[in-house]
Design a protein around this motif. Structure first.
Motif, PDB file in Angstrom:
ATOM      1  N   ILE A  49      73.660 -56.205 -44.642  1.00  0.00           N
ATOM      2  CA  ILE A  49      73.954 -54.914 -45.254  1.00  0.00           C
ATOM      3  C   ILE A  49      75.018 -55.075 -46.337  1.00  0.00           C
ATOM      4  CG2 ILE A  49      73.307 -53.616 -43.197  1.00  0.00           C
ATOM      5  CD1 ILE A  49      76.326 -53.251 -42.614  1.00  0.00           C
ATOM      6  N   VAL A  50      75.202 -54.005 -47.120  1.00  0.00           N
ATOM      7  CA  VAL A  50      76.236 -53.987 -48.150  1.00  0.00           C
ATOM      8  C   VAL A  50      77.561 -54.345 -47.506  1.00  0.00           C
ATOM      9  CG1 VAL A  50      77.527 -52.466 -49.694  1.00  0.00           C
ATOM     10  CG2 VAL A  50      75.040 -52.321 -49.613  1.00  0.00           C
ATOM     11  N   GLY A  51      78.336 -55.145 -48.181  1.00  0.00           N
ATOM     12  CA  GLY A  51      79.581 -55.657 -47.623  1.00  0.00           C
ATOM     13  C   GLY A  51      79.395 -57.048 -47.085  1.00  0.00           C
ATOM     14  N   HIS A  52      78.154 -57.556 -47.210  1.00  0.00           N
ATOM     15  CA  HIS A  52      77.810 -58.910 -46.779  1.00  0.00           C
ATOM     16  C   HIS A  52      78.053 -59.084 -45.283  1.00  0.00           C
ATOM     17  CE1 HIS A  52      77.563 -59.314 -51.010  1.00  0.00           C
ATOM     18  NE2 HIS A  52      78.861 -59.361 -51.187  1.00  0.00           N
ATOM     19  N   ARG A  53      77.604 -58.127 -44.526  1.00  0.00           N
ATOM     20  CA  ARG A  53      77.733 -58.189 -43.076  1.00  0.00           C
ATOM     21  C   ARG A  53      76.347 -58.307 -42.464  1.00  0.00           C
ATOM     22  NH1 ARG A  53      81.691 -55.461 -45.277  1.00  0.00           N
ATOM     23  NH2 ARG A  53      83.768 -55.610 -44.418  1.00  0.00           N
TER      24      ARG A  53
END
Length: 96
Positions: A49-53
């Motif tokens: 997801i966004v945030g590179h998680r």
């Protein structure tokens, strides 16, 4: 005057929990993984997801999954690179 840069943002909503997918996340591959998990009676599906998680969601025949796609303002941080995470409530992809 410069025009605003945009990018396409994909979202997954799993049992009413929204996730903004990272730019590197292959939406078609994720759809196939969800379908395979349902056919198997349930399995974990991993995605970024966004945030590179990374998220690992248990998908079963009773799980409700919705995908949406929209055009949003360009965010140069959203590269999909798990080695370069960024934070903040908004960046978790929970608000769109």
């Amino acid at each position: 005057m410069s025009s605003m840069q945009t990018m396409v943002q994909s979202h997954a909503i799993i049992d009413d929990v929204p996730y903004s997918l990272a730019q590197g996340q292959d939406l078609e591959q994720l759809k196939r993984a969800v379908e395979e998990s349902v056919r198997a009676g349930g399995a974990f599906v991993e995605f970024t997801i966004v945030g590179h998680r990374e998220v690992s969601a248990l998908i079963s025949p009773s799980t409700r999954v919705v995908f949406t796609v929209e055009t949003v303002q360009f965010d140069e941080r959203d590269t999909g690179d798990l080695g370069l995470p960024f934070g903040g409530k908004y960046d978790y992809g929970m608000e769109f």
